[in-house]
Design an enzyme around this catalytic site. Sequence first.
Site, mmCIF file in Angstrom:
data_model
loop_
_atom_site.group_PDB
_atom_site.id
_atom_site.type_symbol
_atom_site.label_atom_id
_atom_site.label_comp_id
_atom_site.label_asym_id
_atom_site.label_seq_id
_atom_site.Cartn_x
_atom_site.Cartn_y
_atom_site.Cartn_z
ATOM 1 N N GLY A 72 0.809 -1.219 0.000
ATOM 2 C CA GLY A 72 0.000 0.000 0.000
ATOM 3 C C GLY A 72 0.841 1.268 0.000
ATOM 4 N N SER A 73 1.899 1.289 0.799
ATOM 5 C CA SER A 73 2.725 2.501 0.885
ATOM 6 C C SER A 73 3.352 2.811 -0.464
ATOM 7 C CB SER A 73 3.818 2.331 1.944
ATOM 8 O OG SER A 73 3.236 2.108 3.199
ATOM 9 N N GLN A 180 -7.800 -0.025 3.124
ATOM 10 C CA GLN A 180 -8.724 -0.599 4.111
ATOM 11 C C GLN A 180 -10.045 -1.057 3.483
ATOM 12 O OE1 GLN A 180 -8.312 -1.295 7.367
ATOM 13 N NE2 GLN A 180 -6.223 -0.512 7.429
ATOM 14 N N SER A 200 -3.523 -3.265 -0.747
ATOM 15 C CA SER A 200 -2.419 -4.018 -0.151
ATOM 16 C C SER A 200 -2.870 -5.412 0.262
ATOM 17 C CB SER A 200 -1.912 -3.256 1.078
ATOM 18 O OG SER A 200 -0.931 -4.001 1.747
ATOM 19 N N THR A 238 12.060 -8.062 -10.959
ATOM 20 C CA THR A 238 11.471 -9.383 -11.108
ATOM 21 C C THR A 238 10.240 -9.497 -10.221
ATOM 22 O OG1 THR A 238 13.622 -10.290 -11.633
ATOM 23 C CG2 THR A 238 11.949 -11.860 -10.878
ATOM 24 N N CYS A 326 1.706 2.975 13.023
ATOM 25 C CA CYS A 326 2.862 3.816 12.735
ATOM 26 C C CYS A 326 3.055 4.889 13.789
ATOM 27 C CB CYS A 326 2.704 4.501 11.376
ATOM 28 S SG CYS A 326 1.645 3.618 10.270
#
Length: 393
Positions: A72-73, A180, A200, A238, A326
């Site tokens: 996701g980031s 989310q 994600s 890859t 975080c």
Amino acid sequence: MEKMIYLDNAATTRTAPEVVEAMLPYFTENYGNPSSVYRFAAKNKCGVDRQREAIAEILGANANEIYFTAGGSESDNWAVKAAAEAYREKGNHIITTKIEHHAILHTAEYLEKQGYDVTYLDVDEDGLVDTDELEKAIRPETILISVMFANNEIGTVQPIKEIGRIAKEHGILFHTDAVQAFGQIPIQVDGLGIDMLSASGHKLNGPKGIGFLYIRKGVKIRSFIHGGAQERRRRAGTENVPGIIGLGTAAKRAARTMEERAERESALRDYLISRVMAEIPHTKLNGHATKRLPNNANFSFRFVEGEALLLNLDMKGICASSGSACTSGSLDPSHVLLAIGLPHEIAHGSLRLTLGEDTVKEEIDYVVDALKEIVKRLREMSPLYEDFIRKNP
Ligand SMILES: *Cc1c(COP(=O)(O)O)cnc(C)c1O
């Protein structure tokens, strides 16, 4: 074994056994590089593309609009940075919100240092963006609107369709961080007017370190990683074949079970919310009452420290969060809770409980009973609470 109740599914989820099973052969016998020409390896390219098609189908998109990333980031960084760069000639203004994940907020702050101008929209006390405010923030030089689909802390779901409509009307790109939401809420990119979407794997019972960015055909966007020709030259390296197989398997599984999962989890969540609100005084529910993710509950308990709450819950085998993963370890209260107008001391006493597909009612009862006891005990040790009780007998 020690009891463990996992109510932190917004931080990450358990990789489903079915997903792990689908991935395993790609670590062992199917280890070929998808770019190689011999059949042994080239069949892995087909495996990767099948997952791409499956994800595209879930979103109502085309397979060549799905780009695999490392999560996701990365998807958020790519969408915002690359769009900003590609549309620089048109303008330098970006609109986002105060409650985005740090993957968006810190990227926006980085772009401000590069000479971009960023508007961070306020949200109301439920965490909703005001679409009139959004429209007013638009300028001739606005090139990107990035508003998250659903918030990771308080679960509020944004009026995405309306935002998509406004963006389209003004000819502005619309990106949404759906990390989310994807797998929990039905999403059709065309109907919602979404140009770019981040997701994600590990938030939907898939593996960590894999995600994707949907980029609508025709959107001008530069390559994120330069190198080989993978991901149509836009994201070299890859392919993470086991990860992609896991992500695709998890996405299909989530789409298949979404309806009954949402129904089951939201019923349990409502039970959790009603018990907590009825049995623990001086408590506030954060986030919108109905426009919220089916698995999210977020409370503020007055006169209690979130850290102390988490440690005490942990002693009882309960995994929860007092904000986003975080920000734990930092003393600042969560930017999301401040944005919905909570005073610092109340934001500090917040708790996020996020249910998962394995959560059962007995666990909810155990957690509420534990919470009642812990909150009561912590309050009895609080001079602020003592003072409050003296003044409000
Ligand atoms: C978890 C999360 C991210 C980051 O995703 P990773 O795959 O962990 O990098 C971004 N946005 C939101 C809303 C999230 O919940």
